[in-house]
Motif scaffolding. Structure first.
Motif, PDB file in Angstrom:
ATOM      1  N   UNK A  66      72.311  -4.210  22.010  1.00  8.43           N
ATOM      2  CA  UNK A  66      70.896  -4.740  22.811  1.00  8.43           C
ATOM      3  C   UNK A  66      70.258  -4.158  23.435  1.00  8.43           C
ATOM      4  N   UNK A  67      69.649  -3.781  22.900  1.00  5.07           N
ATOM      5  CA  UNK A  67      68.132  -3.212  22.927  1.00  5.07           C
ATOM      6  C   UNK A  67      67.015  -4.003  22.272  1.00  5.07           C
ATOM      7  N   UNK A  68      67.643  -5.147  20.581  1.00 10.19           N
ATOM      8  CA  UNK A  68      66.727  -6.188  19.946  1.00 10.19           C
ATOM      9  C   UNK A  68      66.101  -7.020  21.684  1.00 10.19           C
ATOM     10  N   UNK A  69      64.573  -7.230  21.535  1.00  8.53           N
ATOM     11  CA  UNK A  69      63.872  -8.112  21.504  1.00  8.53           C
ATOM     12  C   UNK A  69      64.320  -9.756  20.949  1.00  8.53           C
ATOM     13  N   UNK A  70      63.301 -10.374  21.750  1.00 13.81           N
ATOM     14  CA  UNK A  70      63.470 -11.850  21.184  1.00 13.81           C
ATOM     15  C   UNK A  70      63.984 -11.897  20.072  1.00 13.81           C
ATOM     16  N   UNK A  71      62.981 -12.081  19.310  1.00 12.93           N
ATOM     17  CA  UNK A  71      62.466 -11.817  17.668  1.00 12.93           C
ATOM     18  C   UNK A  71      63.534 -11.288  16.975  1.00 12.93           C
ATOM     19  N   UNK A  72      63.369  -9.827  17.737  1.00 19.18           N
ATOM     20  CA  UNK A  72      64.219  -9.086  16.566  1.00 19.18           C
ATOM     21  C   UNK A  72      66.344  -9.455  16.408  1.00 19.18           C
ATOM     22  N   UNK A  73      66.476  -9.883  17.585  1.00 18.16           N
ATOM     23  CA  UNK A  73      66.950 -10.868  17.394  1.00 18.16           C
ATOM     24  C   UNK A  73      67.314 -12.473  16.633  1.00 18.16           C
ATOM     25  N   UNK A  74      66.513 -12.317  16.701  1.00 21.20           N
ATOM     26  CA  UNK A  74      65.818 -13.803  16.182  1.00 21.20           C
ATOM     27  C   UNK A  74      66.283 -13.562  14.948  1.00 21.20           C
ATOM     28  N   UNK A  75      65.657 -12.730  13.826  1.00 19.28           N
ATOM     29  CA  UNK A  75      65.476 -12.078  12.706  1.00 19.28           C
ATOM     30  C   UNK A  75      66.958 -11.550  12.172  1.00 19.28           C
ATOM     31  N   UNK A 103      58.980 -12.847   4.466  1.00 18.54           N
ATOM     32  CA  UNK A 103      58.756 -13.722   5.323  1.00 18.54           C
ATOM     33  C   UNK A 103      58.646 -13.462   6.549  1.00 18.54           C
ATOM     34  N   UNK A 104      59.182 -12.472   7.165  1.00 18.47           N
ATOM     35  CA  UNK A 104      59.301 -12.353   8.331  1.00 18.47           C
ATOM     36  C   UNK A 104      58.128 -11.000   8.106  1.00 18.47           C
ATOM     37  N   UNK A 105      58.200 -10.004   7.349  1.00 17.39           N
ATOM     38  CA  UNK A 105      56.945  -9.478   7.477  1.00 17.39           C
ATOM     39  C   UNK A 105      56.242  -9.734   7.530  1.00 17.39           C
ATOM     40  N   UNK A 106      55.342 -11.509   6.800  1.00 14.59           N
ATOM     41  CA  UNK A 106      54.138 -11.663   6.342  1.00 14.59           C
ATOM     42  C   UNK A 106      53.667 -12.433   8.296  1.00 14.59           C
ATOM     43  N   UNK A 107      54.829 -12.566   9.184  1.00 13.71           N
ATOM     44  CA  UNK A 107      55.008 -13.385  10.243  1.00 13.71           C
ATOM     45  C   UNK A 107      54.465 -11.406  10.916  1.00 13.71           C
TER      46      UNK A 107
END
Length: 185
Positions: free
Chosen positions: A75-84, A176-180
């Motif tokens: 629940x505490x994950x932000x949008x990009x964490x959820x996308x990841x 790739x997520x790290x590069x982003x």
């Protein structure tokens, strides 16, 4: 030929990929695929709408995997964490499927009609991300931006993986997520 022989869908996929490699997508017919798989053309159409769908069957399952992972993110994950979480779950769906993914990628890349269908598939995956993010309460504009970013990460990682990256797809996605992250900090 047996009408409902076990494993027909898998044999049809294998036969189609072999024929696409041998004579190209455009030079391959449904009848040839069915014959190579040891089934009738009628049986082919029980599994696939047309010869193109051999390459795109399962897209709905991938959409579900992505959406479920985004929704299940903490629940505490932000949008990009959820996308990841969704992108990584999509990567897990390809475990053990690298050879097929490479063959499929080559066929799609070589055929304009299939590249167009691939773009449609990617748009459906973006929609799966967007809807799941909005279900989590993310504002529509932010949900679209995060969804498009997630699909870009997946596509870049997938291309690296099928074009020769030695690591598993999930590892390539993490890189790739790290590069982003580095690009946006």
């Amino acid at each position: 030929m047996v009408r409902w022989e076990p494993g027909a869908a898998g044999r049809l996929r294998e036969a189609a990929m072999a024929l696409y490699a041998e004579q190209g997508y455009d030079g391959t017919t449904v009848a040839q695929i069915a014959d190579r798989a040891g089934v009738t053309a009628r049986t082919f159409f029980r599994y696939f709408a047309d010869k193109r769908e051999v390459l795109f069957a399962g897209s709905e399952e991938l959409e579900r995997v992505i959406a479920d992972a985004v929704i299940a993110a903490p629940a505490e994950a932000g949008p990009m964490e959820a996308v990841a979480a969704g992108v990584l779950a999509a990567g897990e769906a390809f475990v053990g499927r690298r050879d097929f993914a490479r063959q499929r990628y080559a066929v799609v890349a070589a055929t304009p009609e299939l590249r167009e269908r691939e773009f449609i598939k990617m748009a459906s995956l973006v929609e799966a991300f967007r809807a799941a993010l909005q279900e989590r309460g993310v504002a529509p504009g932010r949900a679209v931006l995060a969804a498009e970013t997630g699909i870009t990460v997946f596509r870049v990682a997938f291309e690296r993986w099928v074009e020769g990256a030695e690591a598993d797809l999930v590892v390539v996605i993490r890189e790739t997520l790290g590069e982003l992250s580095e690009l946006t900090s």
